[in-house]
Write an enzyme that holds these catalytic residues in place. Structure first.
Site, PDB file in Angstrom:
ATOM      1  N   HIS A 227       0.801  -1.228   0.000  1.00 37.12           N
ATOM      2  CA  HIS A 227       0.000   0.000   0.000  1.00 37.12           C
ATOM      3  C   HIS A 227       0.837   1.282   0.000  1.00 37.12           C
ATOM      4  O   HIS A 227       0.539   2.227   0.737  1.00 37.12           O
ATOM      5  CB  HIS A 227      -0.947  -0.005   1.197  1.00 37.12           C
TER       6      HIS A 227
ATOM      7  N   HIS B  78      -9.494   2.308  -0.013  1.00 41.21           N
ATOM      8  CA  HIS B  78      -9.481   1.249   0.991  1.00 41.21           C
ATOM      9  C   HIS B  78     -10.575   1.444   2.040  1.00 41.21           C
ATOM     10  O   HIS B  78     -10.327   1.311   3.240  1.00 41.21           O
ATOM     11  CB  HIS B  78      -8.107   1.192   1.665  1.00 41.21           C
TER      12      HIS B  78
ATOM     13  N   GLU C 168     -11.737  -3.502  -3.069  1.00 41.49           N
ATOM     14  CA  GLU C 168     -10.777  -2.541  -3.595  1.00 41.49           C
ATOM     15  C   GLU C 168     -10.528  -2.814  -5.080  1.00 41.49           C
ATOM     16  O   GLU C 168      -9.913  -3.819  -5.442  1.00 41.49           O
ATOM     17  CB  GLU C 168      -9.458  -2.647  -2.827  1.00 41.49           C
TER      18      GLU C 168
END
Length: 353
Positions: free
Chosen positions: A104, A174, A318
């Site tokens: 991420h 997210h 996502e």
């Protein structure tokens, strides 16, 4: 015509919160820190209003936000194996913030950045300049994301980006959802995903191969409750402690030409329905992958309620490219080059049945 209004309030740590409100008083709050989805207030079938997003009680938690609650993720959503990739013959090492892997966007991902905000007739636009070398990535990158809430309960997220040197790019949102507003876990939520295959993972959640969903716990081609599937004796569920897998979304043709590439049109790829509240969330995207995460590591995190979150108290859907795709045979599809514009649209629409 949409009657959405946008207002702002100041919060701690220099954060400003922006609230999008439609004609039916549905409200979505977004923070300029991390371009973060903070809250989504909406009624159930009985008119009772609740927040369907998980999050922290104040701005303190979002300073680190280790679960990535509502964050805008970049430069790379999901994982890059060993934090390494090769681009045009050069080797790159990016932040390793999950064991040996990159997750991420690394230690200073976009979900922690302070974004610039512009309020316009088309919605709330946030922009971010990511300098060459951030988290180890090449090239200077300019990213823009536009949030819009319409009177049909549809939150549209339109992404765009440009660069001055080739760089991998895989952006996603997210948000953690719980359609009962946090009154229970997500076990009763009924999920459908338009995918015939998913990516099986190794012990570090790096994809190893595509597999058919047929006959497995991962088969959501027809709507099915999440809870019973979590109890299936599937080795993949054991590895991830639940669902944390990318679905290979069905491709739709004709594709849309975009700067020499054929990209997917915006199409519906998933729905989630909560029988208790009557709320239904529909997801549409232009992306090829959809990561379904069943909140496997929420236990003990203090959210907005008096009690801490428990495992499986929320889920994420996502929209993104495939995890570790930069190290696979289709790497070129996730490389942004000078003169190109990265584009993605993902929408989340909330209705009551």
């Amino acid at each position: 015509m949409s009657q959405t209004t946008i207002t702002s309030t100041s919060a701690d740590h220099g954060v400003t919160l922006y609230t999008l409100r439609n004609a039916h008083d549905m409200r979505i709050t977004i923070s300029d820190r991390g371009a973060t989805l903070v809250s989504w207030w909406a009624p159930d079938r009985y008119g009772r209003v609740a927040d369907i997003l998980l999050g922290y009680p104040d701005s303190d938690g979002y300073q680190t936000n280790s679960p990535y609650f509502g964050g805008l993720i970049g430069r790379w959503g999901n994982r890059i194996a060993n934090g390494r990739f090769t681009l045009d013959g050069a080797d790159y090492l990016v932040d390793r913030n999950e064991g040996n892997n990159h997750l991420h966007g690394g230690d200073s991902g976009f979900h922690l950045a302070q974004w610039q905000v512009e309020v316009g007739a088309d919605g709330l636009r946030l922009t971010l300049e990511s300098a060459e070398g951030d988290a180890g990535y090449p090239g200077n990158l300019l990213v823009s994301v536009l949030y819009n809430l319409d009177d049909d309960g549809r939150l549209s997220i339109d992404y765009s980006a440009s660069c001055d040197a080739p760089t991998p790019l895989n952006l996603t949102s997210h948000g953690y959802f719980n359609l009962n507003g946090g009154s229970a876990d997500i076990y009763d939520h009924i999920l459908a995903i338009a995918a015939d295959q998913y990516l099986q993972v190794d012990s570090q959640l790096i994809p190893v191969k595509a597999a058919s969903v047929a006959g497995s716990a991962f088969d959501f081609r027809e709507p099915a409750p999440i809870g019973p599937r979590l109890a299936w004796p599937d080795p993949q569920l054991t590895l991830a402690k639940g669902f944390d897998h990318c679905y290979c979304l069905r491709q739709q043709y004709p594709t849309v030409p975009d700067q020499g590439r054929n990209v997917q049109p915006l199409r519906e790829v998933a729905t989630v329905y909560d029988p208790g509240s009557g709320r239904q969330l529909s997801v549409a995207t232009t992306e090829s992958g959809l990561q379904f995460y069943s909140g496997n590591f929420l236990a003990g995190i203090q959210g907005r309620s008096a009690d801490a979150y428990r495992k499986h108290d929320g889920f994420c859907l996502e929209a993104q490219a495939y995890p570790n795709q930069i190290n696979g045979p289709d790497a070129e599809a996730v490389i942004l080059r000078p003169g190109q514009i990265y584009r993605q649209t993902t929408t989340y629409q909330l209705k009551v049945r």
